[in-house]
Write a protein that holds these residues in place. Structure first.
Motif, PDB file in Angstrom:
ATOM      1  N   ASP A 151      47.774  42.460  40.320  1.00  0.00           N
ATOM      2  CA  ASP A 151      48.256  42.616  41.696  1.00  0.00           C
ATOM      3  C   ASP A 151      47.560  41.684  42.680  1.00  0.00           C
ATOM      4  O   ASP A 151      47.777  41.775  43.885  1.00  0.00           O
ATOM      5  CB  ASP A 151      48.124  44.066  42.163  1.00  0.00           C
ATOM      6  CG  ASP A 151      46.685  44.538  42.276  1.00  0.00           C
ATOM      7  OD1 ASP A 151      45.770  43.772  41.912  1.00  0.00           O
ATOM      8  OD2 ASP A 151      46.471  45.675  42.741  1.00  0.00           O
ATOM      9  N   GLY A 152      46.737  40.761  42.180  1.00  0.00           N
ATOM     10  CA  GLY A 152      46.062  39.806  43.042  1.00  0.00           C
ATOM     11  C   GLY A 152      44.766  40.299  43.627  1.00  0.00           C
ATOM     12  O   GLY A 152      44.134  39.595  44.412  1.00  0.00           O
ATOM     13  N   THR A 153      44.331  41.498  43.267  1.00  0.00           N
ATOM     14  CA  THR A 153      43.020  41.984  43.674  1.00  0.00           C
ATOM     15  C   THR A 153      41.988  41.534  42.644  1.00  0.00           C
ATOM     16  O   THR A 153      42.322  41.029  41.575  1.00  0.00           O
ATOM     17  CB  THR A 153      43.021  43.509  43.825  1.00  0.00           C
ATOM     18  OG1 THR A 153      43.454  44.111  42.592  1.00  0.00           O
ATOM     19  CG2 THR A 153      43.944  43.936  44.953  1.00  0.00           C
TER      20      THR A 153
ATOM     21  N   LYS B 159      44.717  34.191  43.357  1.00  0.00           N
ATOM     22  CA  LYS B 159      45.406  33.690  42.163  1.00  0.00           C
ATOM     23  C   LYS B 159      44.457  33.033  41.166  1.00  0.00           C
ATOM     24  O   LYS B 159      44.866  32.693  40.058  1.00  0.00           O
ATOM     25  CB  LYS B 159      46.519  32.732  42.545  1.00  0.00           C
ATOM     26  CG  LYS B 159      46.084  31.409  43.136  1.00  0.00           C
ATOM     27  CD  LYS B 159      47.300  30.499  43.344  1.00  0.00           C
ATOM     28  CE  LYS B 159      46.888  29.112  43.810  1.00  0.00           C
ATOM     29  NZ  LYS B 159      48.064  28.216  43.960  1.00  0.00           N
TER      30      LYS B 159
ATOM     31  N   GLY C 144      45.085  42.166  48.727  1.00  0.00           N
ATOM     32  CA  GLY C 144      46.025  42.306  47.635  1.00  0.00           C
ATOM     33  C   GLY C 144      47.229  43.108  48.091  1.00  0.00           C
ATOM     34  O   GLY C 144      47.220  43.753  49.130  1.00  0.00           O
ATOM     35  N   LYS C 145      48.269  43.082  47.295  1.00  0.00           N
ATOM     36  CA  LYS C 145      49.510  43.715  47.692  1.00  0.00           C
ATOM     37  C   LYS C 145      49.347  45.212  47.958  1.00  0.00           C
ATOM     38  O   LYS C 145      50.067  45.799  48.739  1.00  0.00           O
ATOM     39  CB  LYS C 145      50.576  43.496  46.622  1.00  0.00           C
ATOM     40  CG  LYS C 145      51.115  42.078  46.594  1.00  0.00           C
ATOM     41  CD  LYS C 145      52.226  41.918  45.603  1.00  0.00           C
ATOM     42  CE  LYS C 145      51.690  41.782  44.190  1.00  0.00           C
ATOM     43  NZ  LYS C 145      52.745  41.419  43.235  1.00  0.00           N
TER      44      LYS C 145
ATOM     45  N   LEU D 272      40.347  38.991  37.691  1.00  0.00           N
ATOM     46  CA  LEU D 272      41.521  38.911  38.548  1.00  0.00           C
ATOM     47  C   LEU D 272      42.594  39.828  37.975  1.00  0.00           C
ATOM     48  O   LEU D 272      42.978  39.702  36.810  1.00  0.00           O
ATOM     49  CB  LEU D 272      42.035  37.470  38.600  1.00  0.00           C
ATOM     50  CG  LEU D 272      43.335  37.231  39.365  1.00  0.00           C
ATOM     51  CD1 LEU D 272      43.175  37.589  40.843  1.00  0.00           C
ATOM     52  CD2 LEU D 272      43.777  35.783  39.204  1.00  0.00           C
TER      53      LEU D 272
ATOM     54  N   ALA E  11      46.571  32.682  47.249  1.00  0.00           N
ATOM     55  CA  ALA E  11      47.904  32.161  46.981  1.00  0.00           C
ATOM     56  C   ALA E  11      48.373  31.171  48.042  1.00  0.00           C
ATOM     57  O   ALA E  11      49.270  30.363  47.785  1.00  0.00           O
ATOM     58  CB  ALA E  11      48.894  33.313  46.868  1.00  0.00           C
TER      59      ALA E  11
ATOM     60  N   VAL F  46      47.252  37.036  48.408  1.00  0.00           N
ATOM     61  CA  VAL F  46      46.599  37.579  47.220  1.00  0.00           C
ATOM     62  C   VAL F  46      45.830  36.479  46.511  1.00  0.00           C
ATOM     63  O   VAL F  46      46.112  35.286  46.666  1.00  0.00           O
ATOM     64  CB  VAL F  46      47.617  38.217  46.256  1.00  0.00           C
ATOM     65  CG1 VAL F  46      48.318  39.387  46.918  1.00  0.00           C
ATOM     66  CG2 VAL F  46      48.634  37.196  45.765  1.00  0.00           C
TER      67      VAL F  46
END
Length: 400
Positions: free
Chosen positions: A363-365, A49, A396-397, A360, A63, A47
């Motif tokens: 959820d990291g998207t 960061k 992303g997650k 950002l 990440a 993802v």
């Protein structure tokens, strides 16, 4: 005159196969690009960061310490070994262990584990710091830097904050933005004069800022529109104090204006204001700080020809130029006071440049909006967007 700053979704469901040029075949499979390259294991998704915006490109620090880029690549600023524009994110070649990234007009700098710095893209003024003026399509080492804690990138210059609280600078110096007392360009780092105890740095097209440990702000470089905040319009080749600022928590450099996040979450602004980018309800330039209207509980700031504020509740406010929909309010009307960017909640970080933005998400998207003529929104198109869209090619997650 080109301007930019140095200076980000609706998440796809697990069952979707439309993840921006990616082929996702179930939770247990790999995430594969359209060309067949494996980007991540579905069991261990990567993802974003951190984010950064160039004049027509974007960066995401992942990440796992790698970097991805998209948009204009005319000077090699995507770092993939080519000069081909990309409308979805691609990996920057040969970079691992990255701790922070910054984007200038058409170049980038990355702070690597161990305190060294890498750079790539345009090098016309020596802004890559490798002792040459040769553009680089992959990352090269900035000469002689160790113990770096933070980096910033302006239009065609770069800054590094070192562990001892001093600042190094390199690249274009026409307006004194390197702060070494001259107006000569430097293709390797020089020391910004008269600075110690620096806490944070910011760089714009032709000026630079330093947040001091005591909560005051220093500025140097171009001051044509009062963007140095010293009550004059005189350029400065060494740092001067910004008038009347104390208790500052963060700084950001717009194209020709500056911003400071003050204690209590209010925002101070100064410099050019012809598009309403100061957010004070006027179009009057200011050579000393004034307050942006109606903002409290702000967590982060950024600016270019417009300005952004990330609020404590995870929403975003925007004001200034809106020619490409970069205020994200669904219109193309310039605003001299802050408006809410629509369809954004749960934002962790923001980044802006002349006519587009990145956000950002928690959820990291990453989501993007504004000008997309070079694919800098990363949504697989070159269509401008007046509301945020998802950057594709970032895992992303919820992409899986």
């Amino acid at each position: 005159m080109p301007v930019a700053q140095a200076h980000a979704v609706s998440a796809a469901c697990a069952s979707r196969a439309e993840t921006g040029g990616l082929n996702v075949s179930g939770r247990l499979g790999d995430v594969v690009a359209a060309d067949g390259a494996t980007l991540a294991s579905a069991d261990d998704p990567v993802v974003a960061k951190a984010i950064a915006t160039g004049i027509a490109h974007g960066l995401a620090l992942m990440a796992d310490g790698t970097v991805r880029a998209w948009g204009s690549n005319s000077s090699g600023q995507l770092g993939d070994g080519s000069t081909v524009n990309r409308t979805t994110a691609v990996a920057v070649a040969g970079l691992t262990g990255v701790r922070a990234v910054a984007a200038g007009d058409s170049h980038n700098v990355a702070l690597v584990a161990g305190g060294t710095v890498r750079a790539w893209g345009s090098n016309s003024s020596g802004q890559l710091g490798d002792g040459s003026t040769v553009n680089r399509t992959t990352a090269v080492a900035v000469a002689g830097l160790t113990g770096v804690r933070a980096v910033a990138a302006g239009g065609a210059h770069s800054l590094a904050l070192t562990a001892d609280g001093t600042v190094k600078a390199w690249g274009s110096n026409r307006f004194g933005q390197l702060g070494d007392g001259t107006t000569a360009d430097h293709s390797t780092p020089v020391t910004v004069m008269g600075l110690a105890g620096v806490k944070a740095i910011a760089a714009s097209v032709t000026h630079s800022l330093a947040l001091m440990a005591d909560g005051t702000v220093r500025a140097w470089g171009n001051n044509e529109f009062g963007q140095l905040g010293d009550g004059t319009s005189t350029n400065r080749s060494t740092p001067v104090g910004v008038t009347g600022l104390t208790g500052v928590r963060a700084v950001a450099a717009g194209a020709f204006h500056s911003l400071a996040l003050a204690t209590g979450g209010t925002v101070k602004v100064w410099g050019i204001n012809y598009l309403g980018q100061l957010g004070d309800g006027t179009r009057i330039n200011r050579s000393t700080p004034v307050g942006a209207t109606g903002l409290t509980r702000v967590r982060a700031i950024d600016g270019s020809l417009h300005s952004l504020a990330l609020m404590a509740d995870g929403t975003v406010r925007a004001w200034g130029s809106n020619s490409s929909g970069q205020l994200g309010d669904g219109t193309r009307i310039n605003r001299s006071t802050p408006v809410t960017v629509v369809h954004l909640a749960g934002v962790k970080a923001i980044s802006t440049t002349v006519s587009h933005n990145l956000a950002l998400m928690a959820d990291g998207t990453v989501r993007a909006w504004g000008n997309n003529s070079s694919g800098q929104l990363g949504d697989g198109t070159i269509n401008n967007r007046a509301v945020p869209v998802t950057v594709r090619g970032l895992i992303g997650k919820q992409d899986l």
